[in-house]
Motif scaffolding. Structure first.
Motif, short mmCIF file in Angstrom:
data_model
loop_
_atom_site.label_atom_id
_atom_site.label_comp_id
_atom_site.label_asym_id
_atom_site.label_seq_id
_atom_site.Cartn_x
_atom_site.Cartn_y
_atom_site.Cartn_z
N GLU A 34 26.39 -12.13 -80.60
CA GLU A 34 27.03 -13.17 -81.59
C GLU A 34 26.81 -14.56 -80.63
O GLU A 34 27.55 -14.70 -79.68
N PRO A 35 25.85 -15.35 -80.97
CA PRO A 35 25.56 -16.59 -80.36
C PRO A 35 26.76 -17.41 -80.13
O PRO A 35 26.97 -18.14 -79.02
N ALA A 36 27.83 -17.42 -80.89
CA ALA A 36 29.02 -18.33 -80.50
C ALA A 36 29.70 -17.98 -79.78
O ALA A 36 30.46 -18.58 -79.07
N ARG A 37 29.41 -16.50 -79.09
CA ARG A 37 30.35 -16.14 -77.95
C ARG A 37 29.57 -16.04 -76.64
O ARG A 37 29.86 -15.46 -75.70
N GLY A 38 28.17 -16.71 -76.83
CA GLY A 38 27.44 -16.94 -75.55
C GLY A 38 26.61 -15.51 -75.54
O GLY A 38 26.13 -15.51 -74.15
N GLU A 39 26.45 -14.76 -76.41
CA GLU A 39 25.63 -13.61 -76.43
C GLU A 39 24.22 -13.79 -76.85
O GLU A 39 23.87 -14.81 -77.53
N GLY A 40 23.29 -12.76 -76.62
CA GLY A 40 22.12 -13.15 -76.97
C GLY A 40 20.97 -12.08 -76.27
O GLY A 40 21.34 -11.34 -75.52
N GLY A 68 32.91 -9.58 -66.41
CA GLY A 68 33.11 -8.98 -67.70
C GLY A 68 31.95 -8.89 -68.73
O GLY A 68 32.10 -8.71 -69.79
N THR A 69 30.66 -9.44 -68.21
CA THR A 69 29.69 -9.46 -69.16
C THR A 69 28.94 -7.92 -69.14
O THR A 69 28.58 -7.79 -67.83
N LEU A 87 22.78 -9.32 -73.83
CA LEU A 87 24.16 -9.40 -73.01
C LEU A 87 25.14 -9.86 -74.02
O LEU A 87 24.96 -10.60 -74.98
N LYS A 88 26.32 -9.07 -73.75
CA LYS A 88 27.48 -9.10 -74.33
C LYS A 88 28.76 -9.49 -73.86
O LYS A 88 28.86 -9.01 -72.44
N HIS A 89 29.70 -10.14 -74.36
CA HIS A 89 31.12 -10.44 -73.81
C HIS A 89 31.93 -9.60 -74.79
O HIS A 89 32.52 -10.33 -75.79
#
Length: 337
Positions: A281-287, A303-304, A316-318
Motif C-alpha cells: 500500500e504506497p499510501a502507507r510507505g510500503e513498496g 515494526g517494518t 516492505l510492509k507496515h
C-alpha cells in the motif's frame, strides 16, 4: 536517504561475505578504540546485569479453542537470546513467547503449543544447537519459529558476516524442515539509558547495520523479518522507566508487549492468517524495493516487515497492529522435549 543507501551497501557486503564464508567487516576506525573502551567501562558500571532465570512459558495456549474444532493445534517455536527467553520479567505470561502464543491462538482460533529453546547470553553461534533442540528426533517440527538474536553479537564484537551466516543457516534448516520463520532483527542498542556518547552513537550504528545485514540473509534463506530497533528506540528513550526492566538493559513487561505487538502481524501473515493482502500500500510507505534497500530502510523504522518477492526484490510492509489478548494459564504437560 544517503545514510540509508550507505547502510544498504554495507549490509550487502556483510551478507555476501556471510554467504561465501568471508570474515568480518570492520565498521570503526582504530582511532576510536581508546575512547570507546573508556565508555564501555563506564557503561558496565551503570548497566545492570540479570542472573535471574527467565520464567518458563512452554505449554498450550488458547486451549478453549480446542473444544470448537478437530483441527490440530499450531506449533510455535522460539529461539534466540535473553530477549527471546523473556529475561527481565517474573511471570511467564509477560514473556514475548507467551504473548505471541496467545495472540496467535486468538487470531487462528486454534490452540497453540509453545516451546522455547532460547538461551540468555546467546550469540548467533549458539543457533545451531538451538535448531537441533527444536528439530530433535521424536518431536514434530513447529509450524512457525520466531528468532530474536543479535544484541550479544554486537556487544561481544562477533564479526557481522559470521553472525549473519549462523542466522541464515538456522533459517534455512528450519525452513527445510517445514517451518515458517520470522526473525526479530537486532535491537537498537543505542537506546540503553546509561550508555553515553560516543558509545551510544556507535552502538546504534553497529546494531542497525547488523539488523540490515540480518534481513538480507534471512530473506534470501526463506524467512521474514520484523525490525525491532527503531520501534523500541524512541519509546525506550522517551519512557525508559516503563519499558526497561530493573537491570536497565532488558525490556520490562510493557516493553516486551510492545515488541510482541510488532511481531504478531508478521507471524500470522507467515501462516496465511492475517487479513491484510500481501500487495504493498504506497499510501502507507510500503513498496517493492531491492532487498538491500528494503533491509536498510527497515533497520531505521521499527515494526517494518520485510519479506521476499521475486529476486532481487523484497516487499516492505507496515502491518496494522492489534491489542494482544491477556495470556491465559498454560498446560505445561502439553509440551514434551
Amino acid at each position: 536517504m544517503p545514510m540509508t543507501m550507505s547502510r544498504a551497501r554495507v549490509a550487502r557486503r556483510i551478507a555476501t561475505a556471510a554467504a561465501f564464508g568471508g570474515g568480518g567487516i570492520g565498521l570503526l576506525g582504530v582511532a576510536a578504540v581508546g575512547v570507546l573502551l573508556t565508555e564501555v567501562r563506564l557503561a558496565r558500571r551503570t548497566v545492570g546485569g540479570s542472573s535471574d532465570i527467565p520464567p518458563c512459558a512452554d505449554g498450550r495456549y488458547g486451549a478453549a479453542f480446542g473444544h470448537r474444532t478437530d483441527r490440530p493445534p499450531l506449533r510455535l517455536g522460539f529461539l534466540g537470546d535473553s530477549t527471546a527467553a523473556g529475561q527481565g520479567v517474573h511471570r511467564a505470561s509477560q514473556t514475548p513467547g507467551a504473548l505471541l502464543a496467545s495472540g496467535l491462538a486468538a487470531v487462528a482460533e486454534l490452540p497453540v503449543e509453545f516451546h522455547n529453546v532460547a538461551l540468555p547470553g546467546a550469540q548467533s553461534d549458539d543457533l545451531p544447537r538451538q535448531v537441533e533442540l527444536m528439530l530433535a528426533d521424536g518431536t514434530e517440527a513447529p509450524d512457525v519459529c520466531v528468532i530474536m538474536i543479535g544484541a550479544n553479537d554486537v556487544t561481544h564484537r562477533m564479526p557481522p558476516a559470521q553472525s549473519v551466516r549462523h542466522l541464515s543457516e538456522a533459517v534455512r534448516r528450519l525452513h527445510a524442515a517445514g517451518c515458517e520463520v520470522v526473525v526479530g532483527t537486532c535491537p537498537d542498542l543505542g537506546t540503553i539509558e546509561p550508555v553515553y556518547q560516543p558509545l551510544r552513537w556507535v552502538a546504534r550504528r553497529l546494531s542497525r547495520q547488523l539488523a540490515a545485514a540480518q534481513t538480507i540473509g534471512v530473506i534470501e534463506s526463506g524467512g521474514r523479518t520484523v525490525s525491532l530497533g527503531d520501534l523500541l528506540g524512541p519509546e525506550f528513550e522517551a519512557r525508559p522507566r516503563e519499558l526497561f526492566g530493573p537491570d536497565n538493559y532488558h525490556p520490562s513487561a510493557e516493553g516486551y508487549a510492545t515488541a510482541a505487538m510488532a511481531v504478531l502481524p508478521t507471524l500470522c501473515a507467515a501462516l496465511g492468517l492475517w487479513p491484510e493482502e500481501e500487495r504493498p500500500e504506497p499510501a502507507r510507505g510500503e513498496g517493492l524495493l531491492p532487498v538491500e534497500q528494503a533491509a536498510a530502510e527497515a533497520a531505521s523504522e521499527g515494526g517494518t516487515e520485510v519479506t521476499a518477492s521475486r529476486a532481487p526484490w523484497a516487499l516492505l510492509k507496515h502491518r496494522r497492529r492489534r491489542q494482544l489478548p491477556e495470556p491465559e494459564p498454560t498446560d505445561p504437560s502439553s509440551i514434551t522435549g
